[in-house]
Structures are given as C-alpha cells and as structure tokens.
Design a protein around this motif. Structure first.
Motif, short mmCIF file in Angstrom:
data_model
loop_
_atom_site.label_atom_id
_atom_site.label_comp_id
_atom_site.label_asym_id
_atom_site.label_seq_id
_atom_site.Cartn_x
_atom_site.Cartn_y
_atom_site.Cartn_z
N LEU A 82 0.97 -1.27 -0.06
CA LEU A 82 -0.01 -0.21 0.01
C LEU A 82 0.81 1.44 -0.12
CD1 LEU A 82 -2.79 -1.05 2.51
CD2 LEU A 82 -3.23 -0.13 0.13
N ARG A 83 1.79 1.24 0.77
CA ARG A 83 2.99 2.45 1.15
C ARG A 83 3.58 2.76 -0.62
NH1 ARG A 83 7.72 4.43 1.83
NH2 ARG A 83 8.55 2.45 2.05
N ARG A 84 3.98 1.63 -0.93
CA ARG A 84 4.69 1.91 -2.32
C ARG A 84 3.72 2.06 -3.15
NH1 ARG A 84 9.52 -2.92 -2.51
NH2 ARG A 84 10.47 -2.22 -0.44
N SER A 85 2.48 2.02 -3.10
CA SER A 85 1.62 2.10 -4.42
C SER A 85 1.04 3.67 -4.20
CB SER A 85 0.38 1.13 -4.35
OG SER A 85 0.79 -0.18 -4.44
N VAL B 148 -3.49 -0.02 8.11
CA VAL B 148 -3.35 -1.72 8.26
C VAL B 148 -2.42 -1.62 9.48
CG1 VAL B 148 -1.98 -3.43 7.08
CG2 VAL B 148 -3.89 -2.10 5.96
N ILE B 149 -1.49 -1.07 9.60
CA ILE B 149 -0.52 -1.49 10.71
C ILE B 149 -1.06 -1.21 11.77
CG2 ILE B 149 1.69 -0.47 11.66
CD1 ILE B 149 2.23 -2.14 9.30
N ALA C 106 5.38 5.75 6.41
CA ALA C 106 3.91 6.19 5.89
C ALA C 106 3.52 7.51 6.47
CB ALA C 106 3.17 5.32 6.45
N LEU C 107 3.95 7.69 7.81
CA LEU C 107 3.68 8.93 8.42
C LEU C 107 4.38 10.13 7.70
CD1 LEU C 107 3.34 7.97 12.20
CD2 LEU C 107 1.71 9.21 10.91
N PRO D 105 -0.12 5.91 1.67
CA PRO D 105 0.61 5.85 3.16
C PRO D 105 -0.32 5.79 4.31
CG PRO D 105 0.92 8.04 2.09
CD PRO D 105 0.27 7.07 1.17
N SER D 106 -1.86 6.51 4.03
CA SER D 106 -2.79 6.56 4.98
C SER D 106 -3.47 5.19 5.09
CB SER D 106 -3.72 7.55 4.65
OG SER D 106 -4.45 7.45 3.52
#
Length: 463
Positions: free
Chosen positions: A314-317, A326-327, A354-355, A320-321
């Motif tokens: 998700l982050r690499r796509s 998910v985390i 991500a943040l 990030p939010s």
C-alpha cells in the motif's frame, strides 16, 4: 471382520495413511477418526491409540490447524503417561509431534523443551543412531529456525542429515525433508547458492518418490521460487510458483487457506521485488483478513509476513494513510491474537515511513525511534525480519529524511548481512541515493555476492 475391532481399526489406519500419502486429506480424516473410535471402544491398547491420535494430529497440522494438532498429541502423551509408557518409542514420537504443533503456533520456547525431552526418550529407547534420532534433530532445528536462531538451526539440520545418511538408503523421502529445511536455513544465512542447491535436491527426490500432484512437491517448488527471487531470477521464480499453485489447487481447492496463503505470498514476493506493488495489495488483503476473523492464527509466521507486505505494498503504491491504518488496526489485532504486548519493530518502521510521506514528521520520528529501540529479538520473542531486512528498512527511512550518510552506512551493513537479496538496492525506495558517488561501490559489493551465489548454484545444477 465383525467382532474384530482391533483388526478393523488397523485396516482403517492403513487406508487413512495411504489416502494421506496421496494428498487426499479429506478422505484420510474420516478413516482415522473411525479407527480411533474403534480403538477407544475395544480392549485398552494405549500405544496403538496414541499412534492414531498422532496420525490425526499430524493431519491437522498439515492442514493448518495446529491447535487441534496440539490437542491430539497431548492426549497421546497423557495416555502413555497414565499407562506407565514414559520411555517408549511411541512416547518419543508423541512428544516430537507435540513439539512441532507448538512450534507452528510460535510457542518456540515450549516447543524446544518438549523436543529435547523427545530426543532424550528416543536416545534411551534406541541407543544406536536411527532415522528417529535424525527426525528429532531436524524438528528441533526447525524450531530454532522459526525462532530466528539460524546458527543453532543449521547445526541441528546438518546433524540430522548425517544421521539420515548413516541409516537410510539413497533417495529416501526423508532426505527431501532435510534438504528442504537446509535450503530455508541456508537462505536465511545468506548462503543463497547452497540454499538453491538444497532446494533443488529436495524437489528432485520428492519428484522421484511421490505422485506428481503431492503437496510436498508444491512446497519444494515454493522454496525454489523464493530463492530464485532473492537471486534476481524473476522468470524462473514465477514459473515455479505457477506449478506449485496448480498442485495446491488440485489438492486443496482454489479457495482453501493454503492456496490463498501461497498465492498471496508468491505474488507479494514477485511484486515487491520487481517493482509492481499495487498488484500485491488485493491478494494479500484477501489472505490476511479471513485469518484475522478466526479465533486463532493457523500460521503465525506467514500471517505476520503477509500483513507486513500488505502495508508495504500500500505504501509503495502511493497509499500511505491506508498503510498506516493496516499497521495500527490490523497489526495490533494480530499482535493481540498472538499474545504480544506491542507491534513488531518492522511494523513501526513501515508506519514511520508512511507518516513521513503524509507530512507528519514528529509522529514519524517517534515511531522510528520506538522501532529501533525494540529491534533486537530473543528466542522467546523472535524477529519477524532478519538483520538485512531491518537494515534495509532503516536505510529507506534515512533516505526519506535526507540523511545520505546514515542511509549508506545501513545499506552497507545490509549487503554484508545474512539474507541480503538481489533486489536490495531498490532505487524507488532510496530517493536520490543512486545519484551519489557511493552508490556504484555498493552495487559492486552486492553484485560480487550475487555472482558468487549464482556460481555456487549453477555449478551444482544438473541442467
């Protein structure tokens, strides 16, 4: 055979074993259940009853139900203890099987204690080297491997191989098992060439002794694919994954837990290694969410890895939010299910990145510092990432915050660590670092390791 329950039970056990050996678990279970029912209703024979319980436990384990497996093996141990059969071959086998079930639930310290007790019983009952000694060493080695203690794992697996070589004929199926384990352990130690040799040997032996559609062959293909990916051989890895999935779908059905888990892992491995992260998001989500809806986690190691990969994809796509959600939501839920007090360090590292991408610098730094503080691991709290993986995640962080010096320092440590990988220097994750003069030297060091490992694997290849 009316009036001969013991004979009926023995026949049913044999039929169940044959069905299981052919990969037909749905046919094996009712046969073994009926055999156990007959054993319980006839003259007391704790040894034979324990044997059927252990068969059922192993079937549950292979089907991804370690809690049911533990229950069956504990019943077998209790039966033998009540009958005064503490120092028998069946007790050694029951304890070994119980240890495996505990290990599959990530209860590694408990598993190691039980397995060492099993080895002690086996050595008492069989003073001379035997395949049972080897199996005990191999299962103990696997527990150390799952706990992150690769040195102990390799030592135990090599001891098992020595004992098998001394007691079994060439090409015995047990050699495939030990080579498959050696492949995973050598891979974790960064010995990718040796790992690929062992994985291919396991596959060769299993193909020679098992039906073409047996799930063990799919397991071997999966290991080969994993190591091919780490060596940068994407096409070869994809071909092995496709064949493995065909076998698993035929054995368990396309919607089974095992197939969904394999598909998610294979797609994630390929997508994250070779630059198409968005394609991994849906299969990883489809695997993780149903697991989190269950009362317990059937495969903790795979689930932790898949949830981490889901957030990473998700982050690499560019999402990030969603990765952070998910985390923080699903990751914490999984930690609670596995009775952990907090998130895994790599989860916090992914959340920190991500943040940062969301512009929340202060929160990002706090998550990063917390992750680094908790990055060390022990036998009772094993790492979900190897040392190389932790160094790479930190390097990505330093690249994002513009600290090139520390990014190169940690990348250098990653390249020299066990379990380095061909795709480690991922330019998409490392910002402007590839334009730095130090990048070429880092690439050369990685290429040298890659070429060495490829030479090891190719030298031993039968092709």
């Amino acid at each position: 055979l009316e009036g001969e329950p013991a004979v009926q039970a023995r026949l049913l056990e044999t039929l169940g074993d044959v069905s299981w050996s052919l990969g037909a678990m749905d046919r094996a279970e009712p046969l073994l259940d009926r055999a156990l029912e007959l054993r319980r209703g006839s003259a007391p024979d704790p040894d034979r009853q324990a044997s059927v319980l252990n068969r059922l436990g192993s079937l549950y384990r292979d089907r991804g139900e370690p809690e049911r497996a533990e229950e069956a093996h504990r019943e077998a141990v209790a039966l033998l203890e009540a009958a005064g059969l503490d120092e028998t071959a069946q007790m050694g086998h029951s304890l070994n099987s119980l240890g495996i079930a505990l290990s599959r639930q990530a209860r590694y310290a408990e598993a190691a204690v039980v397995m060492r007790r099993s080895l002690a019983v086996t050595e008492l009952v069989e003073p001379e080297p035997s395949p049972n000694h080897a199996a005990g060493w191999l299962n103990l080695a696997s527990t150390h491997y799952r706990a992150g203690d690769v040195t102990e794992a390799l030592g135990g697996a090599r001891r098992a191989l020595e004992l098998f070589e001394a007691t079994l004929p060439e090409n015995h199926p047990n050699f495939a098992v030990v080579h498959a384990n050696l492949a995973l352990m050598a891979r974790q130690n960064g010995e990718f060439g040796s790992a690929l040799v062992s994985a291919r040997e396991a596959l060769r032996i299993d193909r020679s002794v098992l039906p073409a559609e047996h799930p063990a062959i799919a397991d071997d293909l999966g290991t080969v694919a994993l190591i091919e990916t780490l060596l940068g051989r994407s096409e070869a890895a994809a071909a092995s994954d496709r064949e493995a999935l065909q076998i698993l779908e035929a054995a368990f059905g396309p919607a089974s837990h095992r197939v969904v888990a394999y598909r998610a892992g294979a797609l994630a491995s390929q997508a994250l290694a070779f630059g198409n992260p968005s394609s991994a998001v849906t299969p990883l989500e489809e695997y993780v969410l149903p697991v989190l809806d269950q009362p317990s986690v059937p495969d903790p190691r795979s689930t932790v890895s898949s949830l981490r990969d889901w957030a990473t994809a998700l982050r690499r796509s560019g999402r990030p939010s969603e990765a952070l959600q998910v985390i923080d939501d699903r990751g914490r839920q999984l930690a609670q299910m596995l009775q952990r007090d907090d998130l895994w360090p790599s989860f916090d590292l992914i959340a920190a990145m991500a943040l940062l991408e969301m512009g929340e610098d202060a929160r990002a730094v706090a998550r990063f510092e917390r992750a680094v503080e908790r990055a060390d691991c022990t036998f009772t709290a094993p790492c979900e990432l190897d040392e190389a993986g932790k160094h790479v995640l930190r390097a990505h962080w330093y690249a994002l915050v513009g600290d090139a010096d520390r990014a190169f320092e940690t990348l250098g440590l990653a390249v020299e660590s066990p379990a380095w990988a061909a795709f480690m220097l991922d330019a998409r994750e490392l910002g402007t670092l590839p334009r730095d003069d130090r990048w070429a030297a880092l690439e050369r060091r990685l290429d040298e390791k890659l070429h060495h490992e490829l030479a090891v694997s190719d030298h031993a290849s039968p092709d």
